[in-house]
Design a protein around this motif. Structure first.
Motif, short mmCIF file in Angstrom:
data_model
loop_
_atom_site.label_atom_id
_atom_site.label_comp_id
_atom_site.label_asym_id
_atom_site.label_seq_id
_atom_site.Cartn_x
_atom_site.Cartn_y
_atom_site.Cartn_z
N MET A 1 10.40 140.44 74.62
CA MET A 1 10.27 139.10 74.12
C MET A 1 9.93 139.16 72.63
N ALA A 2 10.74 138.54 71.83
CA ALA A 2 10.52 138.52 70.38
C ALA A 2 9.56 137.40 70.02
N PRO A 3 8.73 137.63 69.00
CA PRO A 3 7.84 136.55 68.56
C PRO A 3 8.66 135.36 68.08
N GLN A 4 8.15 134.19 68.35
CA GLN A 4 8.86 132.98 67.97
C GLN A 4 8.63 132.68 66.49
N HIS A 5 9.67 132.15 65.85
CA HIS A 5 9.57 131.76 64.45
C HIS A 5 8.45 130.74 64.31
N PRO A 6 7.58 130.88 63.29
CA PRO A 6 6.45 129.95 63.13
C PRO A 6 6.87 128.49 63.05
N ALA A 7 8.04 128.22 62.51
CA ALA A 7 8.49 126.84 62.40
C ALA A 7 8.82 126.24 63.76
N HIS A 8 9.14 127.07 64.76
CA HIS A 8 9.49 126.58 66.08
C HIS A 8 8.29 126.49 67.01
N ARG A 9 7.21 127.15 66.68
CA ARG A 9 6.06 127.22 67.59
C ARG A 9 5.42 125.86 67.82
N ASP A 10 5.32 125.06 66.80
CA ASP A 10 4.56 123.82 66.89
C ASP A 10 5.39 122.63 67.33
N GLY A 11 6.69 122.81 67.49
CA GLY A 11 7.55 121.68 67.84
C GLY A 11 7.67 120.74 66.65
N ARG A 16 -2.44 123.55 64.41
CA ARG A 16 -3.65 123.81 63.62
C ARG A 16 -3.40 124.83 62.52
N PHE A 17 -2.70 125.93 62.87
CA PHE A 17 -2.45 126.95 61.86
C PHE A 17 -1.57 126.41 60.74
N THR A 18 -0.55 125.63 61.10
CA THR A 18 0.34 125.06 60.09
C THR A 18 -0.43 124.15 59.15
N ARG A 19 -1.29 123.31 59.70
CA ARG A 19 -2.10 122.43 58.85
C ARG A 19 -3.06 123.23 57.97
N LEU A 20 -3.69 124.25 58.57
CA LEU A 20 -4.59 125.11 57.80
C LEU A 20 -3.84 125.81 56.68
N ALA A 21 -2.67 126.37 56.99
CA ALA A 21 -1.89 127.07 55.98
C ALA A 21 -1.43 126.12 54.88
N GLU A 22 -1.06 124.90 55.24
CA GLU A 22 -0.64 123.92 54.24
C GLU A 22 -1.80 123.55 53.32
N ASN A 23 -2.98 123.30 53.91
CA ASN A 23 -4.15 122.97 53.10
C ASN A 23 -4.56 124.14 52.21
N ALA A 24 -4.52 125.34 52.77
CA ALA A 24 -4.87 126.53 51.98
C ALA A 24 -3.87 126.74 50.85
N SER A 25 -2.60 126.49 51.15
CA SER A 25 -1.56 126.63 50.12
C SER A 25 -1.79 125.62 48.99
N ASN A 26 -2.15 124.40 49.37
CA ASN A 26 -2.44 123.38 48.35
C ASN A 26 -3.65 123.79 47.51
N PHE A 27 -4.68 124.34 48.16
CA PHE A 27 -5.87 124.75 47.42
C PHE A 27 -5.56 125.92 46.48
N THR A 28 -4.80 126.90 46.98
CA THR A 28 -4.54 128.09 46.16
C THR A 28 -3.63 127.79 44.98
N SER A 29 -2.95 126.65 45.01
CA SER A 29 -2.13 126.29 43.85
C SER A 29 -2.87 125.32 42.93
#
Length: 122
Positions: A1-11, A16-29
Motif C-alpha cells: 500500500m503506497a502512502p496517499q498524496h497529502p492533497a487527497h488525504r483530507d478530502g 488539521r495538518f493542512t491547516r497547521l502547515a498553511e498557518n506555519a507557511s504564512n508565518f515563515t513568510s
C-alpha cells in the motif's frame, strides 16, 4: 500500500495538518519570522565571537538545524499542495476542451471553475 498524496488525504475539507502547515507557511513568510532567523544567526555569531562554552554553541547550532528541518518539511508540503492544484486545473482544462471539441454539454466547465478557485483554498 503506497502512502496517499497529502492533497487527497483530507478530502474537500482541509485537515488539521493542512491547516497547521498553511498557518506555519504564512508565518515563515512573514517579517516576524525573518526577525527570529536574524536573532538566531546573530546569536550564533555572538556565541562564537564571545568564545562561549561548547554546550552553548551546540544549543545555538542545533536550534538552527531544527528550524531548517522544519522549513524543509513546510516547503515540501507547500510544493505538493501546489502540484496537486496545478494537476487538477490541467485535468479540468483538458476535460473542458474535450467537451468543446465534441460539442457535448457536461460538467467539465463547472469542474474548471472549481479548479480555478482552488488557488484561494490552498
Amino acid at each position: 500500500m503506497a502512502p496517499q498524496h497529502p492533497a487527497h488525504r483530507d478530502g474537500d475539507r482541509p485537515g488539521r495538518f493542512t491547516r497547521l502547515a498553511e498557518n506555519a507557511s504564512n508565518f515563515t513568510s512573514s517579517p516576524a519570522f525573518f526577525g527570529v532567523c536574524l536573532v538566531l544567526v546573530a546569536a550564533a555569531i555572538a556565541a562564537h565571537a564571545l568564545k562561549l562554552p561548547t554546550p552553548w554553541l551546540l544549543l545555538v547550532g542545533e536550534t538552527m538545524s531544527a528550524v531548517s528541518l522544519l522549513l524543509l518539511a513546510l516547503l515540501k508540503n507547500s510544493e505538493r499542495r501546489a502540484e496537486h492544484a496545478i494537476q487538477r486545473k490541467l485535468d479540468a482544462i483538458a476535460a473542458a476542451l474535450l467537451e468543446i471539441q465534441r460539442r457535448e454539454p457536461g460538467a467539465a466547465s463547472e469542474e474548471l471553475r472549481q479548479a480555478i478557485r482552488m488557488e484561494k483554498q490552498t
